[in-house]
Design a protein around this motif. Structure first.
Motif, PDB file in Angstrom:
ATOM      1  N   TRP A  56       8.074   3.858 -36.696  1.00  0.00           N
ATOM      2  CA  TRP A  56       7.507   2.793 -35.862  1.00  0.00           C
ATOM      3  C   TRP A  56       7.998   1.428 -36.336  1.00  0.00           C
ATOM      4  N   ASN A  57       8.020   1.211 -37.651  1.00  0.00           N
ATOM      5  CA  ASN A  57       8.498  -0.069 -38.181  1.00  0.00           C
ATOM      6  C   ASN A  57       9.967  -0.306 -37.830  1.00  0.00           C
ATOM      7  N   ALA A  58      10.780   0.746 -37.889  1.00  0.00           N
ATOM      8  CA  ALA A  58      12.193   0.615 -37.516  1.00  0.00           C
ATOM      9  C   ALA A  58      12.321   0.275 -36.032  1.00  0.00           C
ATOM     10  N   PHE A  59      11.492   0.890 -35.188  1.00  0.00           N
ATOM     11  CA  PHE A  59      11.508   0.596 -33.759  1.00  0.00           C
ATOM     12  C   PHE A  59      11.118  -0.861 -33.503  1.00  0.00           C
ATOM     13  N   VAL A  60      10.045  -1.311 -34.117  1.00  0.00           N
ATOM     14  CA  VAL A  60       9.583  -2.694 -33.933  1.00  0.00           C
ATOM     15  C   VAL A  60      10.659  -3.674 -34.391  1.00  0.00           C
ATOM     16  N   MET A  61      11.284  -3.418 -35.519  1.00  0.00           N
ATOM     17  CA  MET A  61      12.352  -4.310 -36.007  1.00  0.00           C
ATOM     18  C   MET A  61      13.532  -4.306 -35.030  1.00  0.00           C
ATOM     19  N   GLY A  62      13.867  -3.140 -34.477  1.00  0.00           N
ATOM     20  CA  GLY A  62      14.947  -3.059 -33.501  1.00  0.00           C
ATOM     21  C   GLY A  62      14.640  -3.868 -32.249  1.00  0.00           C
ATOM     22  N   VAL A  63      13.387  -3.810 -31.792  1.00  0.00           N
ATOM     23  CA  VAL A  63      12.987  -4.601 -30.616  1.00  0.00           C
ATOM     24  C   VAL A  63      13.119  -6.087 -30.945  1.00  0.00           C
ATOM     25  N   LYS A  64      12.617  -6.501 -32.091  1.00  0.00           N
ATOM     26  CA  LYS A  64      12.681  -7.925 -32.484  1.00  0.00           C
ATOM     27  C   LYS A  64      14.117  -8.399 -32.636  1.00  0.00           C
ATOM     28  N   ASP A  65      15.009  -7.507 -33.064  1.00  0.00           N
ATOM     29  CA  ASP A  65      16.420  -7.865 -33.249  1.00  0.00           C
ATOM     30  C   ASP A  65      17.254  -7.750 -31.977  1.00  0.00           C
ATOM     31  N   GLY A  66      16.622  -7.352 -30.860  1.00  0.00           N
ATOM     32  CA  GLY A  66      17.337  -7.245 -29.595  1.00  0.00           C
ATOM     33  C   GLY A  66      18.191  -5.998 -29.459  1.00  0.00           C
ATOM     34  N   GLU A  67      17.914  -4.990 -30.271  1.00  0.00           N
ATOM     35  CA  GLU A  67      18.714  -3.774 -30.287  1.00  0.00           C
ATOM     36  C   GLU A  67      18.661  -2.988 -28.973  1.00  0.00           C
ATOM     37  N   PHE A  68      17.596  -3.148 -28.212  1.00  0.00           N
ATOM     38  CA  PHE A  68      17.402  -2.338 -27.013  1.00  0.00           C
ATOM     39  C   PHE A  68      17.542  -3.122 -25.729  1.00  0.00           C
ATOM     40  N   GLY A  69      18.115  -4.300 -25.789  1.00  0.00           N
ATOM     41  CA  GLY A  69      18.213  -5.162 -24.615  1.00  0.00           C
ATOM     42  C   GLY A  69      19.455  -5.029 -23.919  1.00  0.00           C
TER      43      GLY A  69
END
Length: 67
Positions: A54-67
């Motif tokens: 979950w923490n890796a997912f949240v960090m990925g969202v904050k870093d724009g990884e899924f945009g």
């Protein structure tokens, strides 16, 4: 396999659509991980994530990884 949802407190995602078409809900698991489900089908499939996942997912969202 059924996921034991009793006792979990589900919250609807703040970015879910106002029309209710694209809504997910998340709950904190006893071990600190998270469970995610489709709010239109609360008795359906549930995805579970460890704290690290979950923490890796949240960090990925904050870093724009899924945009």
């Amino acid at each position: 396999m059924d996921f034991p949802q009793a006792g979990l407190s589900w919250r609807k995602a703040s970015y879910s659509s106002a029309e209710g078409q694209n809504c997910v809900e998340v709950a904190t698991l006893p071990d600190g991980g998270r469970a995610v489900r489709d709010s239109k089908n609360p008795g359906g499939l549930v995805l579970t994530f460890t704290v690290a996942e979950w923490n890796a997912f949240v960090m990925g969202v904050k870093d724009g990884e899924f945009g």
